[in-house]
Each structure stands twice: as structure tokens, then as C-alpha cells.
Scaffold this motif. Sequence first.
Motif: not given
Length: 237
Positions: A20-34, A166-170, A233-237
Amino acid sequence: MSAADVLSSIWDDVTGTQPPLSDGGVLATAAFSALLVITPWAWPVCRHVVTIAHEGAHGLVALLTGRSLHGIRLHSDTSGLTVSRGKPRGPGMVATAFAGYAGPALLGLGAAYLLGRQHALAVLWLAVLLLALLLLQIRNFFGLYVVALAGAAVVAVSWWGSGEVQSAAAYVGTWFLLFAAPRPVVEVQLLRRRGQARTSDPDMLARLTGVPGVLWVVVLLALTVGCLVIGGRWLVG
């Protein structure tokens, strides 16, 4: 490598897990998508992805409810049209009309579920499969171009991208669907208030059920926002 070996390799990747992505990676992809959803220069382009999911959902539910699918058209102004044949009223027609605005949110929710279980490649290859099936139903050149381009991009990342890419793109694709799904619902209601969307899905649902179109907008908005909250919540959790 034979075709059987290629398919076996893809199947092993799809059923396996990826880091999985790191917590920072998950938040970064969320911010980019937003940002893709809220910035004026990105949304008109990225909205084509939402239209693909919207019309694909119409077509899928039409088939699942026993209707005959006669083709899908995607237009350069990000609008689309799905033509199906069957009973003009009844549960099948209601479900088909409802599926359009609900489709991107539910697709994003399903992808979030898979990512929560570390199946990033499953998300990407499922997207490839759905785009390939959709391509068979496209009936105009622009639609072929958009779907083929999207499919080629996902295949390239799935086949040649590193595990991190691949994980970042998903994650970006999943976050984008979740963030983007409520916006078209709000947009269609703004058009309805100005009397410019008399053939919209909420108005069609109103004619089919007798329930006012604005209530259908409320239901769709609640569904899309709910998918964003749960999927997030699923993605961040």
C-alpha cells in the motif's frame, strides 16, 4: 511468451496483493485528485472520465435488467447518450436512469474496497476490462477516441509501471471518482433550476415514478457524498 503465459501473469498480479501507499502518499493522491475536480482548467478535461463511468453504468444496468443496449455515444462537450430498448416504464427503466449519476460513485467505492485490501493491480485491470467492454458499444468517433485513450493509459501503467506507480495511479483514479461523483449532480440541479435540463436523468426519473426530480437529486447527492465518505475512510484507514 505465449498468450497463455501473459494471461497467467496478469491473473497472478490481479489476485495478488501490492504494497500500500504510505499515509503521506494516500493524502497526496487525495489532494491531487481533489484539485482535478475543483480547478477550472482541469475539470473540463477530467470530466470525460466521469462521463465514461456515467454512460457505462447506464449501459451495464440496462443489460442487467433485461433491456437491449443499442449503443453509447460520448461527445466533446462531456455529455453522452446511452440508447437501450425495452419496456418504457417499470423497475428496469428506473434502475437504468438512476445508474448514471450513481455509477461513478459506486465504481469508486468498489475500487476503494479493493485498495483497502491492497489490490491496486486488480483495480487497474478491472478498469481495463470495463473500458474494453464499453469500447464495443461506442457508436461515434469521439467516443472511440476517448475510451481507447483511457484504456491505453491504464494498460501502460498496469503493464510497464513500477509497483509504486501502479498503486499511485489506482489511488488517484479511485479518489477522483469519489470526489468527482457529487459535482455533476450539483451541476444538473443548477441547470434544472434554469430550465435547461428537461431531459436530465432526475427529470426522467420524475416522469417514471411521479417523485419530484429535486428529490431524486437529493437522493443522488446523498449517495455520491456517502460513497465519498465511506470510500475515503477505507482508503485512509
